[in-house]
Design a protein around this motif. Structure first.
Motif, PDB file in Angstrom:
ATOM      1  N   GLN A  86      -5.422   2.077   5.053  1.00 19.81           N
ATOM      2  CA  GLN A  86      -5.391   2.240   6.502  1.00 19.81           C
ATOM      3  C   GLN A  86      -6.658   1.640   7.095  1.00 19.81           C
ATOM      4  N   LYS A  87      -6.472   0.478   7.749  1.00 20.62           N
ATOM      5  CA  LYS A  87      -7.576  -0.255   8.372  1.00 20.62           C
ATOM      6  C   LYS A  87      -7.172  -0.634   9.788  1.00 20.62           C
ATOM      7  N   LYS A  88      -8.153  -0.837  10.616  1.00 21.60           N
ATOM      8  CA  LYS A  88      -7.881  -1.304  11.979  1.00 21.60           C
ATOM      9  C   LYS A  88      -8.292  -2.748  12.065  1.00 21.60           C
ATOM     10  N   PRO A  89      -7.567  -3.606  12.731  1.00 24.72           N
ATOM     11  CA  PRO A  89      -6.400  -3.317  13.548  1.00 24.72           C
ATOM     12  C   PRO A  89      -5.097  -3.256  12.758  1.00 24.72           C
ATOM     13  N   HIS A  90      -5.085  -3.706  11.476  1.00 22.38           N
ATOM     14  CA  HIS A  90      -3.852  -3.704  10.691  1.00 22.38           C
ATOM     15  C   HIS A  90      -4.106  -3.113   9.308  1.00 22.38           C
ATOM     16  N   ASN A  91      -3.111  -2.403   8.812  1.00 18.73           N
ATOM     17  CA  ASN A  91      -3.190  -1.880   7.452  1.00 18.73           C
ATOM     18  C   ASN A  91      -3.118  -3.032   6.451  1.00 18.73           C
ATOM     19  N   GLU A  92      -3.679  -2.808   5.267  1.00 17.05           N
ATOM     20  CA  GLU A  92      -3.560  -3.768   4.168  1.00 17.05           C
ATOM     21  C   GLU A  92      -2.713  -3.126   3.081  1.00 17.05           C
ATOM     22  N   THR A  93      -1.705  -3.861   2.600  1.00 14.48           N
ATOM     23  CA  THR A  93      -0.812  -3.352   1.565  1.00 14.48           C
ATOM     24  C   THR A  93      -1.064  -4.100   0.264  1.00 14.48           C
ATOM     25  N   TYR A  94      -1.364  -3.338  -0.783  1.00 13.25           N
ATOM     26  CA  TYR A  94      -1.558  -3.879  -2.123  1.00 13.25           C
ATOM     27  C   TYR A  94      -0.370  -3.456  -2.968  1.00 13.25           C
ATOM     28  N   MET A 127       5.673   0.396   5.159  1.00 18.78           N
ATOM     29  CA  MET A 127       4.482   1.187   4.978  1.00 18.78           C
ATOM     30  C   MET A 127       3.238   0.492   5.536  1.00 18.78           C
ATOM     31  N   GLY A 128       3.094  -0.793   5.340  1.00 21.17           N
ATOM     32  CA  GLY A 128       1.899  -1.485   5.816  1.00 21.17           C
ATOM     33  C   GLY A 128       2.231  -2.510   6.873  1.00 21.17           C
ATOM     34  N   ASP A 129       1.189  -3.043   7.526  1.00 19.14           N
ATOM     35  CA  ASP A 129       1.374  -4.005   8.597  1.00 19.14           C
ATOM     36  C   ASP A 129       1.140  -5.442   8.153  1.00 19.14           C
ATOM     37  N   SER A 130       0.617  -5.670   6.956  1.00 18.19           N
ATOM     38  CA  SER A 130       0.248  -7.008   6.525  1.00 18.19           C
ATOM     39  C   SER A 130       1.100  -7.449   5.346  1.00 18.19           C
ATOM     40  N   GLU A 131       0.960  -8.738   4.986  1.00 17.56           N
ATOM     41  CA  GLU A 131       1.631  -9.246   3.790  1.00 17.56           C
ATOM     42  C   GLU A 131       1.029  -8.566   2.563  1.00 17.56           C
ATOM     43  N   PRO A 132       1.847  -8.256   1.539  1.00 15.34           N
ATOM     44  CA  PRO A 132       1.314  -7.598   0.343  1.00 15.34           C
ATOM     45  C   PRO A 132       0.250  -8.446  -0.357  1.00 15.34           C
ATOM     46  N   ILE A 133      -0.768  -7.768  -0.849  1.00  9.19           N
ATOM     47  CA  ILE A 133      -1.864  -8.394  -1.580  1.00  9.19           C
ATOM     48  C   ILE A 133      -1.734  -7.993  -3.044  1.00  9.19           C
ATOM     49  N   GLN A 134      -1.923  -8.943  -3.939  1.00 10.89           N
ATOM     50  CA  GLN A 134      -1.898  -8.663  -5.381  1.00 10.89           C
ATOM     51  C   GLN A 134      -3.277  -8.133  -5.784  1.00 10.89           C
ATOM     52  N   PRO A 135      -3.382  -6.866  -6.206  1.00 10.89           N
ATOM     53  CA  PRO A 135      -4.703  -6.348  -6.578  1.00 10.89           C
ATOM     54  C   PRO A 135      -5.128  -6.840  -7.967  1.00 10.89           C
ATOM     55  N   ALA A 174      -9.069  14.289  -6.091  1.00  9.86           N
ATOM     56  CA  ALA A 174      -8.921  12.903  -6.546  1.00  9.86           C
ATOM     57  C   ALA A 174      -7.926  12.140  -5.678  1.00  9.86           C
ATOM     58  N   LYS A 175      -7.885  12.456  -4.402  1.00 13.85           N
ATOM     59  CA  LYS A 175      -6.960  11.829  -3.467  1.00 13.85           C
ATOM     60  C   LYS A 175      -7.693  10.837  -2.577  1.00 13.85           C
ATOM     61  N   PRO A 176      -6.954   9.868  -2.008  1.00 13.92           N
ATOM     62  CA  PRO A 176      -7.596   8.890  -1.118  1.00 13.92           C
ATOM     63  C   PRO A 176      -7.856   9.471   0.273  1.00 13.92           C
ATOM     64  N   ALA A 177      -8.942   9.018   0.876  1.00 11.09           N
ATOM     65  CA  ALA A 177      -9.271   9.434   2.242  1.00 11.09           C
ATOM     66  C   ALA A 177      -8.649   8.506   3.271  1.00 11.09           C
ATOM     67  N   ASN A 178      -8.347   7.260   2.869  1.00 11.05           N
ATOM     68  CA  ASN A 178      -7.896   6.274   3.854  1.00 11.05           C
ATOM     69  C   ASN A 178      -6.729   5.416   3.343  1.00 11.05           C
ATOM     70  N   ALA A 179      -5.864   6.011   2.533  1.00  5.03           N
ATOM     71  CA  ALA A 179      -4.746   5.225   1.997  1.00  5.03           C
ATOM     72  C   ALA A 179      -3.580   6.119   1.613  1.00  5.03           C
ATOM     73  N   GLU A 180      -2.420   5.475   1.517  1.00  2.00           N
ATOM     74  CA  GLU A 180      -1.232   6.114   0.950  1.00  2.00           C
ATOM     75  C   GLU A 180      -0.940   5.391  -0.360  1.00  2.00           C
ATOM     76  N   ILE A 181      -0.666   6.155  -1.418  1.00  2.00           N
ATOM     77  CA  ILE A 181      -0.419   5.571  -2.732  1.00  2.00           C
ATOM     78  C   ILE A 181       0.946   6.023  -3.221  1.00  2.00           C
ATOM     79  N   ASP A 182       1.729   5.047  -3.716  1.00  2.21           N
ATOM     80  CA  ASP A 182       3.068   5.338  -4.215  1.00  2.21           C
ATOM     81  C   ASP A 182       3.241   4.665  -5.576  1.00  2.21           C
ATOM     82  N   LEU A 183       3.599   5.450  -6.591  1.00  2.00           N
ATOM     83  CA  LEU A 183       3.876   4.939  -7.929  1.00  2.00           C
ATOM     84  C   LEU A 183       5.340   5.182  -8.220  1.00  2.00           C
ATOM     85  N   LYS A 184       6.087   4.098  -8.454  1.00  5.56           N
ATOM     86  CA  LYS A 184       7.512   4.206  -8.758  1.00  5.56           C
ATOM     87  C   LYS A 184       7.768   3.678 -10.160  1.00  5.56           C
ATOM     88  N   ILE A 185       8.383   4.492 -10.995  1.00  2.97           N
ATOM     89  CA  ILE A 185       8.819   4.069 -12.324  1.00  2.97           C
ATOM     90  C   ILE A 185      10.278   3.676 -12.156  1.00  2.97           C
TER      91      ILE A 185
END
Length: 124
Positions: free
Chosen positions: A64-72, A1-9, A40-51
């Motif tokens: 969704q950022k340029k040049p690379h997406n950030e994944t939290y 889904m993202g281009d970067s290493e996952p970030i802990q929010p 109440a939706k994001p303009a610049n992101a994809e959000i996935d909640l898995k139980i």
């Protein structure tokens, strides 16, 4: 889904103001997240909640950022009590930089938070 290493929010937990007996609310800080003008939706992101089971879940936000997406990614392996199965869990964006996640409790009651990563029930 993202281009970067996952970030802990940064995450904070509270019993939901609107229904504290039935829902746990997580406030997840995502710097740069924007809300659509309507809804109440994001303009610049994809959000996935898995139980995963009745006590664990994963929230993934791909900003969704340029040049690379950030994944939290926020993963909680063991909640102090059980969640329901089904479609009662949801998320929404009320303001920029923040996702609110609502997890439906299987057993009514108030959960007390002690930190962003540890939850305890009132009876502990």
């Amino acid at each position: 889904m993202g281009d970067s290493e996952p970030i802990q929010p940064i995450v904070s937990f509270n019993d939901a103001d609107s229904d504290p007996q039935n829902y746990l609310c997580l406030r997840v800080d995502i710097p740069g997240l924007r809300k659509k003008l309507i809804g109440a939706k994001p303009a610049n992101a994809e959000i996935d909640l898995k139980i995963h089971n009745d006590r664990s879940f994963t929230l993934t936000v791909v900003l969704q950022k340029k040049p690379h997406n950030e994944t939290y990614v926020y993963h909680k392996k063991r909640l102090p009590d059980t969640l329901t199965t089904g479609e009662k869990h949801y998320w929404k964006i009320k303001r920029k930089d923040e996702v609110l996640v609502y997890l439906h409790k299987a057993n009514k009651g108030v959960w007390i938070t002690t930190s962003a990563t540890v939850l305890e029930t009132e009876s502990d």
